[in-house]
Design an enzyme around this catalytic site. Sequence first.
Site, mmCIF file in Angstrom:
data_model
loop_
_atom_site.group_PDB
_atom_site.id
_atom_site.type_symbol
_atom_site.label_atom_id
_atom_site.label_comp_id
_atom_site.label_asym_id
_atom_site.label_seq_id
_atom_site.Cartn_x
_atom_site.Cartn_y
_atom_site.Cartn_z
ATOM 1 N N SER A 144 0.997 -1.453 -0.078
ATOM 2 C CA SER A 144 0.029 0.065 -0.013
ATOM 3 C C SER A 144 0.924 1.259 0.052
ATOM 4 C CB SER A 144 -0.915 0.035 1.240
ATOM 5 O OG SER A 144 -1.884 0.948 0.898
ATOM 6 N N ASP B 40 -9.775 -5.669 -3.744
ATOM 7 C CA ASP B 40 -9.426 -4.511 -2.765
ATOM 8 C C ASP B 40 -10.242 -3.396 -2.519
ATOM 9 O OD1 ASP B 40 -7.866 -2.299 -1.616
ATOM 10 O OD2 ASP B 40 -6.210 -3.383 -2.291
ATOM 11 N N HIS C 262 -7.209 -5.926 0.722
ATOM 12 C CA HIS C 262 -6.148 -5.129 0.959
ATOM 13 C C HIS C 262 -5.470 -5.753 2.158
ATOM 14 C CE1 HIS C 262 -3.981 -1.499 -0.179
ATOM 15 N NE2 HIS C 262 -4.211 -1.082 1.361
#
Length: 276
Positions: free
Chosen positions: A145, A221, A254
Amino acid sequence: MQRIEHRACFGGWQDVYRHHSQVLGCEMNVGVYLPPQAADAPCPVLYWLSGLTCSEQNFISKAGAQRYAAEHGIILIAPDTSPRGDDVADADGYDLGKGAGFYLNASQSPWAAHYRMHDYVVDELPAWIEARLPATSARAISGHSMGGHGALVLALRNPGRYRSVSAFSPIVAPSQVPWGRKAFTAYLGDDSRAWQAWDASVLVAHAREKLPLLIDQGSDDEFLQEQLRPELLQQACALAGHPLQLRMQPGYDHSYYFISSFISDHIAHHAGALSE
């Protein structure tokens, strides 16, 4: 240097060290996994950069990476995601300030006094690791991320410093998404031209080293469409002729469930480059 955690793990040791960073002007915690091979000879190093809200603990406790690092004889280094301390600037919300350093060197007050995560990860931390631990100068970098953004940008900005780079769910075009625009405005100012030096989708156009990029992205995600937008990096790499392997993984989100499912592939990818 103070070792504050020490646990046996897959024949090696999962440690956490605390040290004073001259670059950041504060105390920093760093996760260090030493594989069993490090007892006999120096080993190459994989740096892992975590995402928003994380510390050094998330990767070392959730990813399950130690097993594969032990198989390949790789040291894992997982620094915190920002400077910490009572005198370090902070902000309301999870996406700016402590836990959200974005792996850049801030130029704006009050952030510039401490937020120099680029220099910390690229220069100060490796010097500390290679001087005090059984580590070689062969380095790779990866992250998730915000940390995936960091891994890509640090590799692209510093040709020759890393043998390989990969990322999970990275923020590939921070200049074009809300997370990045908020952070860049605070840390770097309103002039968007200054942001381009910290945006992977811009940097690939001028990269002096065609280091292949390996990216895994979950198709489910929750941040995919608004914040991550891997297609922007895909388009930029195609125009620049920069090698990119973008793997869209159906059903994954995620979380660290996603990372733990594919971390073995990434460590094997880095092991191949680090052994060259």
